[in-house]
Enzyme design. Structure first.
Site, PDB file in Angstrom:
ATOM      1  N   ASP A 223     -37.473 -94.236  21.932  1.00 55.92           N
ATOM      2  CA  ASP A 223     -36.924 -93.767  20.659  1.00 55.92           C
ATOM      3  C   ASP A 223     -36.718 -92.246  20.627  1.00 55.92           C
ATOM      4  OD1 ASP A 223     -36.747 -96.314  19.728  1.00 55.92           O
ATOM      5  OD2 ASP A 223     -38.419 -96.199  18.329  1.00 55.92           O
TER       6      ASP A 223
ATOM      7  N   LYS B 161     -41.633 -95.314   9.781  1.00 56.96           N
ATOM      8  CA  LYS B 161     -40.841 -96.539   9.555  1.00 56.96           C
ATOM      9  C   LYS B 161     -41.396 -97.709  10.354  1.00 56.96           C
ATOM     10  CE  LYS B 161     -36.901 -97.165  12.002  1.00 56.96           C
ATOM     11  NZ  LYS B 161     -36.786 -98.433  12.721  1.00 56.96           N
ATOM     12  N   ASN B 162     -41.704 -97.438  11.621  1.00 60.30           N
ATOM     13  CA  ASN B 162     -42.122 -98.550  12.487  1.00 60.30           C
ATOM     14  C   ASN B 162     -43.548 -99.028  12.216  1.00 60.30           C
ATOM     15  OD1 ASN B 162     -39.626 -98.511  13.586  1.00 60.30           O
ATOM     16  ND2 ASN B 162     -40.229 -97.689  15.589  1.00 60.30           N
TER      17      ASN B 162
ATOM     18  N   ARG C  16     -31.773-107.394  23.266  1.00 55.47           N
ATOM     19  CA  ARG C  16     -32.880-107.580  22.328  1.00 55.47           C
ATOM     20  C   ARG C  16     -33.182-109.053  22.041  1.00 55.47           C
ATOM     21  NH1 ARG C  16     -33.195-102.672  18.107  1.00 55.47           N
ATOM     22  NH2 ARG C  16     -35.383-102.901  18.570  1.00 55.47           N
TER      23      ARG C  16
HETATM   24  C1  UD1 Z   1     -39.954-101.582  18.419  1.00 55.35           C
HETATM   25  C2  UD1 Z   1     -39.475-100.460  17.533  1.00 55.35           C
HETATM   26  C3  UD1 Z   1     -38.292 -99.740  18.163  1.00 55.35           C
HETATM   27  C4  UD1 Z   1     -38.631 -99.277  19.581  1.00 55.35           C
HETATM   28  C5  UD1 Z   1     -39.202-100.429  20.402  1.00 55.35           C
HETATM   29  C6  UD1 Z   1     -39.702-100.009  21.770  1.00 55.35           C
HETATM   30  C7  UD1 Z   1     -39.988-101.289  15.311  1.00 55.35           C
HETATM   31  C8  UD1 Z   1     -39.467-101.731  13.995  1.00 55.35           C
HETATM   32  N1  UD1 Z   1     -39.081-101.017  16.259  1.00 55.35           N
HETATM   33  O1  UD1 Z   1     -38.873-102.510  18.521  1.00 55.35           O
HETATM   34  O2  UD1 Z   1     -37.971 -98.612  17.347  1.00 55.35           O
HETATM   35  O3  UD1 Z   1     -37.465 -98.799  20.214  1.00 55.35           O
HETATM   36  O4  UD1 Z   1     -40.308-101.041  19.692  1.00 55.35           O
HETATM   37  O5  UD1 Z   1     -40.681 -99.040  21.645  1.00 55.35           O
HETATM   38  O6  UD1 Z   1     -41.174-101.127  15.494  1.00 55.35           O
HETATM   39  N2  UD1 Z   1     -37.875-107.943  24.537  1.00 55.35           N
HETATM   40  C9  UD1 Z   1     -37.567-109.141  25.125  1.00 55.35           C
HETATM   41  N3  UD1 Z   1     -37.963-110.275  24.505  1.00 55.35           N
HETATM   42  C10 UD1 Z   1     -38.677-110.269  23.330  1.00 55.35           C
HETATM   43  C11 UD1 Z   1     -39.006-109.032  22.747  1.00 55.35           C
HETATM   44  C12 UD1 Z   1     -38.587-107.864  23.382  1.00 55.35           C
HETATM   45  O7  UD1 Z   1     -36.930-109.191  26.176  1.00 55.35           O
HETATM   46  O8  UD1 Z   1     -39.016-111.347  22.804  1.00 55.35           O
HETATM   47  C13 UD1 Z   1     -37.414-106.685  25.188  1.00 55.35           C
HETATM   48  C14 UD1 Z   1     -36.434-105.934  24.286  1.00 55.35           C
HETATM   49  O9  UD1 Z   1     -35.123-106.429  24.401  1.00 55.35           O
HETATM   50  C15 UD1 Z   1     -36.574-104.524  24.790  1.00 55.35           C
HETATM   51  C16 UD1 Z   1     -38.067-104.455  25.156  1.00 55.35           C
HETATM   52  O10 UD1 Z   1     -38.491-105.797  25.346  1.00 55.35           O
HETATM   53  O11 UD1 Z   1     -35.771-104.347  25.928  1.00 55.35           O
HETATM   54  C17 UD1 Z   1     -38.942-103.777  24.104  1.00 55.35           C
HETATM   55  O12 UD1 Z   1     -38.847-104.482  22.897  1.00 55.35           O
HETATM   56  P1  UD1 Z   1     -39.975-104.462  21.791  1.00 55.35           P
HETATM   57  O13 UD1 Z   1     -41.165-103.712  22.280  1.00 55.35           O
HETATM   58  O14 UD1 Z   1     -40.183-105.860  21.310  1.00 55.35           O
HETATM   59  O15 UD1 Z   1     -39.269-103.622  20.653  1.00 55.35           O
HETATM   60  P2  UD1 Z   1     -39.111-103.969  19.131  1.00 55.35           P
HETATM   61  O16 UD1 Z   1     -40.394-104.518  18.590  1.00 55.35           O
HETATM   62  O17 UD1 Z   1     -37.859-104.713  18.891  1.00 55.35           O
END
Ligand code: UD1
Length: 417
Positions: free
Chosen positions: A306, A23-24, A122
């Site tokens: 995850d 999915k990811n 998030r």
């Molecule tokens: C992706 C995955 C998700 C997984 C996560 C971490 C997909 C569709 N989803 O989510 O399943 O749990 O990676 O491995 O691929 N953050 C910030 N600011 C930002 C972006 C992120 O503070 O602009 C924080 C988030 O709140 C979180 C952490 O960084 O605490 C990790 O987020 P991120 O790596 O961006 O995860 P996703 O891409 O949302």
């Protein structure tokens, strides 16, 4: 009506199970089709709820899709810019990937703040800061992000944290941005490598994915073509952990050990037997496993957030005690209070869960608080004595295609009603 699972427990799992496409990986690849001209075939396609939402969003952007025998065929010749509304965006956190794709293709974008699983704040500050550093003008207003990239220029971007989504969104945008863009402190997840492979197959020049520095040499445009997405390492890990929890002997076909090294190392500490092949992993557990004293979630290649809930279930029934620390999301122990209803001994304090393993879990009514918590509760239900009802099954369907059918083939007794 929301579905629920009724699970008759005390199951051991035996047999083999196939892992579908990730999915990811699929979600960013689908978003990246906005950059392409022509027809695209995505193989190893899996029609999950989150994927359906992404296809719905692409439709509003003029991209049509057809699903046929394990592939998704997308036609991008009529792609157009469009607003990603609240209605669509709240259903899917991954809608934020479209920001990079739209900015690359059209040099402007209007995207609602994203939704997704409730596992923490998030924010998307890293995404926005990165695009601002490339010269994109961004205004946040009324829950929408308005972006003007008419003056966007390639350059070097240093991420404050290796965000998976921000890395992917930047890769998409920079693929069609003149000059060289360098992403430093990039996320290193296998799905990032898969996105690089997709973009390059469509004519992009992206190098370094899988390391913390990614270099992108912008090209004029991307073409169509075919691509097969990688197997889902989180689904593979979910099956391995469920087998370790329930006991049994299961071969997870399609699982790649190099994507799950941290999990495999932890499982080896528990005294279960693991056999690794090039395209499958076999796990055998014929007695109660020992606890792992300390586990911490972290970005790849360390232990993935995850799989944290699924690991929490295994530790709940293991012999000994465990401290599990969640470092990626600030609110991801929703599963603990549900497991406690089943007899687990868990104390959560801030980012730490202290788990004292118990011999038995008992059936109860439990609620999935997010996608992975839902999958974890299914494993707990299969292990427990008596009947467990898992509510909020639609959350599980976001990331697992009919998980109950997969487990029933391995000997479980799960009914969806
Ligand atoms: C992706 C995955 C998700 C997984 C996560 C971490 C997909 C569709 N989803 O989510 O399943 O749990 O990676 O491995 O691929 N953050 C910030 N600011 C930002 C972006 C992120 O503070 O602009 C924080 C988030 O709140 C979180 C952490 O960084 O605490 C990790 O987020 P991120 O790596 O961006 O995860 P996703 O891409 O949302």
């Amino acid at each position: 009506m929301e579905n629920k699972f009724i699970i008759n427990g005390k199951t051991k799992l035996f047999g083999s199970v196939n892992v579908d496409g990730a999915k990811n990986s699929l979600l960013p690849v689908l978003a990246a089709t906005v950059l392409c001209d022509g027809e695209i075939e995505i193989k190893n396609f899996v029609n999950l709820e989150d994927v359906k939402v992404m296809l719905e969003i692409l439709k509003t952007l003029g991209i049509s899709s057809k699903i046929d025998s394990g592939s998704c065929f997308l036609q991008t010749k009529n792609v157009k810019n469009g607003k990603i509304t609240h209605e669509l965006s709240k259903k899917l956190r991954a809608s934020i990937f479209l920001l990079g794709a739209l900015l690359g293709r059209f040099r402007s974008a209007v995207v609602a703040f994203p939704g997704g699983c409730k596992i923490g704040e998030r924010p998307i500050d890293i995404h926005l800061k990165s695009f601002r550093s490339l010269g994109v003008k961004i205004i946040e207003m009324h829950g929408y992000i308005f972006c003007d990239a008419s003056k966007m220029k390639s350059g070097s971007v240093v991420l404050d944290f290796p965000s998976v989504g921000a890395t992917e969104s930047l890769m998409m945008c920079a693929s069609v941005l003149a000059g060289k863009t360098i992403i430093k402190n990039a996320a290193k997840e296998p799905e990032i490598v898969d996105l690089q492979n997709f973009l390059n197959k469509m004519g992009a020049k992206v190098f370094g994915a899988g390391s913390d520095t990614i270099e992108i040499e912008g090209v004029k445009s991307l073409r169509g073509g075919e691509f097969s997405v990688m197997p889902d390492r989180i689904v593979a890990g979910t099956y391995l952990l469920a087998t370790a929890t329930c006991g049994g002997d299961v071969t997870v076909c399609g699982a790649k050990a190099e994507h799950n090294q941290s999990l495999i190392s932890f499982l080896k500490e528990t005294a279960c037997q693991i056999e690794i092949f090039s395209d499958k992993i076999r796990l055998k557990a014929d007695k109660r496993l020992s606890s792992i004293p300390l586990i911490q979630t972290n970005p790849f290649p360390l232990f993935p957030t995850d799989l944290q809930s699924q690991m929490l279930v295994l530790q709940s029934v293991s012999e000994g005690s465990c401290v599990l620390q969640e470092t990626v999301f600030e609110n991801r122990f929703g599963c603990a209070s549900e497991l406690k209803k089943m007899g687990a001994k868990i104390i959560v304090k801030n980012q730490f869960a202290h788990i004292q393993g118990v011999e038995k879990l008992f059936g109860a009514d439990v609620y999935a608080t997010d996608l992975r918590c839902g999958a974890a509760l299914v494993a707990a239900g299969m292990k427990a004595e008596g009947y467990t009802t898992v509510y909020n099954v639609s959350l599980i369907d976001r990331g697992y295609e009919r998980i109950e059918e997969k487990y029933n083939l391995l000997g479980a007794d799960i009914k969806r009603i």
